[in-house]
Design a protein around this motif. Structure first.
Motif, PDB file in Angstrom:
ATOM      1  N   TYR A  40       5.361  -5.438 -14.570  1.00 25.14           N
ATOM      2  CA  TYR A  40       4.877  -4.311 -13.847  1.00 25.14           C
ATOM      3  C   TYR A  40       3.715  -4.614 -13.131  1.00 25.14           C
ATOM      4  CZ  TYR A  40       4.466   0.916 -13.181  1.00 25.14           C
ATOM      5  OH  TYR A  40       4.232   2.074 -12.662  1.00 25.14           O
TER       6      TYR A  40
ATOM      7  N   TRP B  28       3.121  -4.240  -9.065  1.00 31.19           N
ATOM      8  CA  TRP B  28       1.888  -3.611  -8.592  1.00 31.19           C
ATOM      9  C   TRP B  28       1.194  -4.483  -7.270  1.00 31.19           C
ATOM     10  CZ3 TRP B  28      -3.131  -3.587  -7.077  1.00 31.19           C
ATOM     11  CH2 TRP B  28      -3.954  -2.405  -7.216  1.00 31.19           C
TER      12      TRP B  28
ATOM     13  N   ALA C 160       3.141  -4.318  -4.214  1.00 32.12           N
ATOM     14  CA  ALA C 160       3.279  -3.178  -3.713  1.00 32.12           C
ATOM     15  C   ALA C 160       1.823  -3.058  -2.885  1.00 32.12           C
ATOM     16  CB  ALA C 160       3.236  -1.934  -4.433  1.00 32.12           C
TER      17      ALA C 160
ATOM     18  N   GLN D  45      -2.890   0.535  16.653  1.00 29.48           N
ATOM     19  CA  GLN D  45      -3.384   1.749  17.008  1.00 29.48           C
ATOM     20  C   GLN D  45      -5.297   1.632  17.380  1.00 29.48           C
ATOM     21  OE1 GLN D  45      -1.578   3.889  18.306  1.00 29.48           O
ATOM     22  NE2 GLN D  45       0.177   3.277  17.100  1.00 29.48           N
TER      23      GLN D  45
ATOM     24  N   VAL E 282     -13.089   3.572  12.368  1.00 29.68           N
ATOM     25  CA  VAL E 282     -12.036   4.667  12.121  1.00 29.68           C
ATOM     26  C   VAL E 282     -11.602   4.434  10.813  1.00 29.68           C
ATOM     27  CG1 VAL E 282     -10.368   6.366  13.330  1.00 29.68           C
ATOM     28  CG2 VAL E 282     -11.618   4.583  14.996  1.00 29.68           C
TER      29      VAL E 282
ATOM     30  N   ARG F 222       8.738   5.972   8.227  1.00 27.57           N
ATOM     31  CA  ARG F 222       7.624   5.678   7.547  1.00 27.57           C
ATOM     32  C   ARG F 222       6.469   5.736   8.606  1.00 27.57           C
ATOM     33  NH1 ARG F 222       8.239   2.376   2.575  1.00 27.57           N
ATOM     34  NH2 ARG F 222      10.435   1.990   3.104  1.00 27.57           N
TER      35      ARG F 222
ATOM     36  N   LYS G  81       2.010   6.426   9.410  1.00 20.68           N
ATOM     37  CA  LYS G  81       0.450   6.644   8.731  1.00 20.68           C
ATOM     38  C   LYS G  81      -0.067   7.181   9.934  1.00 20.68           C
ATOM     39  CE  LYS G  81      -2.623   3.361   6.998  1.00 20.68           C
ATOM     40  NZ  LYS G  81      -2.949   4.236   6.035  1.00 20.68           N
TER      41      LYS G  81
ATOM     42  N   LEU H 227      -4.069   7.796  11.565  1.00 17.73           N
ATOM     43  CA  LEU H 227      -5.427   7.363  11.400  1.00 17.73           C
ATOM     44  C   LEU H 227      -6.325   8.732  11.584  1.00 17.73           C
ATOM     45  CD1 LEU H 227      -4.069   4.674  12.115  1.00 17.73           C
ATOM     46  CD2 LEU H 227      -6.192   4.110  13.409  1.00 17.73           C
ATOM     47  N   GLU H 228      -7.461   8.302  11.138  1.00 18.25           N
ATOM     48  CA  GLU H 228      -8.594   9.599  11.241  1.00 18.25           C
ATOM     49  C   GLU H 228      -8.696  10.039  12.484  1.00 18.25           C
ATOM     50  OE1 GLU H 228      -8.742   6.936   9.243  1.00 18.25           O
ATOM     51  OE2 GLU H 228      -9.588   7.671   7.217  1.00 18.25           O
TER      52      GLU H 228
ATOM     53  N   ARG I 263      -1.147   7.898  15.736  1.00 20.29           N
ATOM     54  CA  ARG I 263       0.184   7.600  14.799  1.00 20.29           C
ATOM     55  C   ARG I 263       0.814   6.213  14.708  1.00 20.29           C
ATOM     56  NH1 ARG I 263       6.393   9.581  14.140  1.00 20.29           N
ATOM     57  NH2 ARG I 263       6.586   8.680  16.330  1.00 20.29           N
ATOM     58  N   GLN I 264       0.791   5.663  13.656  1.00 25.08           N
ATOM     59  CA  GLN I 264       1.531   4.197  13.703  1.00 25.08           C
ATOM     60  C   GLN I 264       2.837   4.334  12.839  1.00 25.08           C
ATOM     61  OE1 GLN I 264       0.740   1.302  15.134  1.00 25.08           O
ATOM     62  NE2 GLN I 264       2.834   0.620  14.257  1.00 25.08           N
TER      63      GLN I 264
ATOM     64  N   LEU J 108       5.418   2.582  10.827  1.00 28.17           N
ATOM     65  CA  LEU J 108       5.412   1.241  10.060  1.00 28.17           C
ATOM     66  C   LEU J 108       6.748   0.837   9.895  1.00 28.17           C
ATOM     67  CD1 LEU J 108       2.922   2.488   7.035  1.00 28.17           C
ATOM     68  CD2 LEU J 108       2.526   1.055   8.977  1.00 28.17           C
TER      69      LEU J 108
ATOM     70  N   LEU K 140       7.940   3.555  -3.991  1.00 26.00           N
ATOM     71  CA  LEU K 140       7.323   2.582  -5.046  1.00 26.00           C
ATOM     72  C   LEU K 140       5.969   2.469  -5.046  1.00 26.00           C
ATOM     73  CD1 LEU K 140       8.062   0.465  -6.912  1.00 26.00           C
ATOM     74  CD2 LEU K 140       8.188  -1.244  -5.181  1.00 26.00           C
ATOM     75  N   GLN K 141       5.236   2.587  -3.743  1.00 20.68           N
ATOM     76  CA  GLN K 141       3.765   2.420  -3.664  1.00 20.68           C
ATOM     77  C   GLN K 141       3.030   3.518  -4.608  1.00 20.68           C
ATOM     78  OE1 GLN K 141       1.680   2.065  -0.110  1.00 20.68           O
ATOM     79  NE2 GLN K 141       3.021   0.598   0.785  1.00 20.68           N
TER      80      GLN K 141
ATOM     81  N   SER L 191       4.394   5.096  -6.995  1.00 21.80           N
ATOM     82  CA  SER L 191       4.732   4.878  -8.339  1.00 21.80           C
ATOM     83  C   SER L 191       3.920   3.889  -9.130  1.00 21.80           C
ATOM     84  CB  SER L 191       6.328   4.549  -8.388  1.00 21.80           C
ATOM     85  OG  SER L 191       6.900   5.696  -8.023  1.00 21.80           O
ATOM     86  N   VAL L 192       3.642   2.801  -8.464  1.00 20.10           N
ATOM     87  CA  VAL L 192       2.754   1.964  -8.905  1.00 20.10           C
ATOM     88  C   VAL L 192       1.186   1.678  -8.787  1.00 20.10           C
ATOM     89  CG1 VAL L 192       4.550  -0.122  -9.140  1.00 20.10           C
ATOM     90  CG2 VAL L 192       3.105  -0.076  -7.268  1.00 20.10           C
ATOM     91  N   MET L 193       0.970   2.461  -7.484  1.00 16.80           N
ATOM     92  CA  MET L 193      -0.592   2.473  -7.115  1.00 16.80           C
ATOM     93  C   MET L 193      -0.959   3.928  -7.434  1.00 16.80           C
ATOM     94  SD  MET L 193      -0.515  -0.051  -3.939  1.00 16.80           S
ATOM     95  CE  MET L 193      -2.216   0.402  -3.637  1.00 16.80           C
TER      96      MET L 193
ATOM     97  N   MET M 295       0.110   5.940   0.784  1.00 17.56           N
ATOM     98  CA  MET M 295      -0.714   5.798   1.780  1.00 17.56           C
ATOM     99  C   MET M 295       0.057   5.895   2.972  1.00 17.56           C
ATOM    100  SD  MET M 295      -3.598   5.651   0.384  1.00 17.56           S
ATOM    101  CE  MET M 295      -4.337   5.283   1.935  1.00 17.56           C
ATOM    102  N   HIS M 296       1.162   6.289   3.084  1.00 13.21           N
ATOM    103  CA  HIS M 296       1.824   6.766   4.338  1.00 13.21           C
ATOM    104  C   HIS M 296       2.774   7.675   4.137  1.00 13.21           C
ATOM    105  CE1 HIS M 296       4.487   3.559   2.583  1.00 13.21           C
ATOM    106  NE2 HIS M 296       5.444   4.343   2.659  1.00 13.21           N
TER     107      HIS M 296
END
Lengths: 243, 243
Positions: A127, A131, A134, A149, A231, B64, B66, B68-69, B73-74, B76, B87-88, B90-92, B96-97
């Motif tokens: 796991y 992690w 990821a 960007q 940013v 997908r 993301k 920015l402040e 828009r990016q 991914l 998955l991100q 779930s494990v983290m 983040m997107h």
DNA sequence: CGGGCCCTTGAGTGTCCTCAAGTTATGTGG
DNA sequence: CCACATAACTTGAGGACACTCAAGGGCCCG
């Protein structure tokens, strides 16, 4: 040079990393097949090759990079202590980027075939490996957003901020400075900027007291200000697993 | 809408994916907690939230992205059938997107807490999850190299080539065309180019017979030529695991 | 028929690039 | 100890690729 036991591995002490249980330390002791010390400039993993090994960085710094067919180089990430190298080659069969030592480095070596044993007998460590993968994916996502960007100044500010945070997390800060033994060319190749433009941007940040990177040392007088320029949030790094 | 059994899951038939063993299919049958159908424009996973679910795309396409402040828009990646989402988180612990449906989509839903059971009882599937994470990481690395080192024309050519290969691998090619139901703005945001410049570049590729993307369909008369323009190998995609 | 959304095209501007030269620091051999 | 070479960092000048601003066309839908 003598082998360090996982029991007394210096990584265990760093607050950035989540510690292992006794049982895990015993398993890792076996999993670890040796140590490797390399000189600056050494290629640790080669693009296109199927490396038989996996590494955890114990000391020193390096670069993950990828060269295009036309010869241009992209630096994908800066390799710091605690980083896990070679997972791609292990699960996918082939490295798609190279890893090069920039300073002298000391690496903890694992055998690729043992990774499967880890997955069978140590689900918690498996796991952790996921992690780590990821987290790497997440970081590359941020990099994509940066190259896509942010303008030149924002990119440089972003990169310096990230590196400063990572190095500080590793406890490498001394007298307001962290070591950053790379060349301006490396940063330029990481950010998709020319060397000249990177140099001029670094000068500007220096004279504006936003960040000073010279003589292989980086200092950031005002993190908040640099984060605004980049940013981004100046959030500290989360604790993370390692092997 | 009725639930599809993993035993007869249409993914199993696609040659791109490595099939599961009987035992794995039984486990996945349990692991699967349901199905979800969403309309175009739906936000499937939200940046900054800790989604309780993981998905595999059965049908439809999405993005997908993301932000920015500063609001830019990016994109991914483009989300296609077979992709594994969430998955991100779930494990983290946190996405983040965001992931947004572009067409109508059908998703296979898994419970996040069950992922740990998967790691404990199905090491081969856990290994597959890691494989997927590593593959994603690899792709993002290529994207970084693209944004960092390729010019506008090369970027567009590279993106169209990749999408063409992926869609063809999924068996979606009909009469030399693959469906590509995105907007030019999406591609622009994926490549870090302005909409105007992307549009002009697409026109040029079209009149040069390199690639024709119009009316939501993409055709590539000469893959080899496009690959050269994109400074890349026109290699077919490897087989890959899925859940 | 009016209003969005997306695609298209033209014109002018600017960020960042390339080319080029010069400085500093370090190392090597005569 | 000094000439020479190399590698990294600087700085200036001119040009190009990609940007923004702006306006118009096709299509769908209320």
């Amino acid at each position: 040079m003598h082998r360090i036991s996982c029991q007394t591995c210096p990584m265990q002490k760093c607050a950035l990393f989540t510690p292992h249980s006794e049982e895990q330390k015993e398993f890792l002791e076996d999993f670890k097949s040796g140590e490797l010390s390399v000189e600056p400039g050494t290629q640790i993993l080669l693009e296109g090759s199927s490396a038989p090994q996996i590494y955890t960085v114990l000391e020193g710094m390096g670069l993950r990079d990828k060269t295009l067919e036309n010869g241009r180089r992209q630096v994908l990430n800066f390799v710091l202590p605690g980083d896990f190298l070679g997972l791609q080659a292990s699960v996918m069969g082939e490295m798609m980027h190279s890893i090069e030592a920039v300073t002298e480095m000391r690496l903890c070596v694992f055998r690729r075939e043992d990774l499967w044993t880890l997955f069978r007998t140590q689900p918690a460590l498996a796991y952790d490996v996921t992690w780590i993968a990821a987290a790497e994916e997440h970081f590359l996502g941020e990099t994509v957003a940066t190259l896509g960007q942010r303008d030149g100044t924002e990119r440089v500010a972003w990169a310096l901020l990230k590196l400063y945070q990572r190095l500080r997390g590793l406890g490498l800060e001394k007298a307001g400075q962290v070591p950053l033994p790379f060349r301006q060319q490396d940063l330029a190749d990481a950010l998709g900027l020319s060397l000249v433009h990177t140099n001029k941007t670094l000068s500007r940040l220096r004279s504006d007291d936003m960040a000073d990177w010279s003589d292989g040392k980086l200092s950031v007088p005002d993190i908040q200000a640099l984060a605004e320029l980049a940013v981004t949030d100046p959030e500290a790094l989360p604790r993370r697993p390692f092997l």
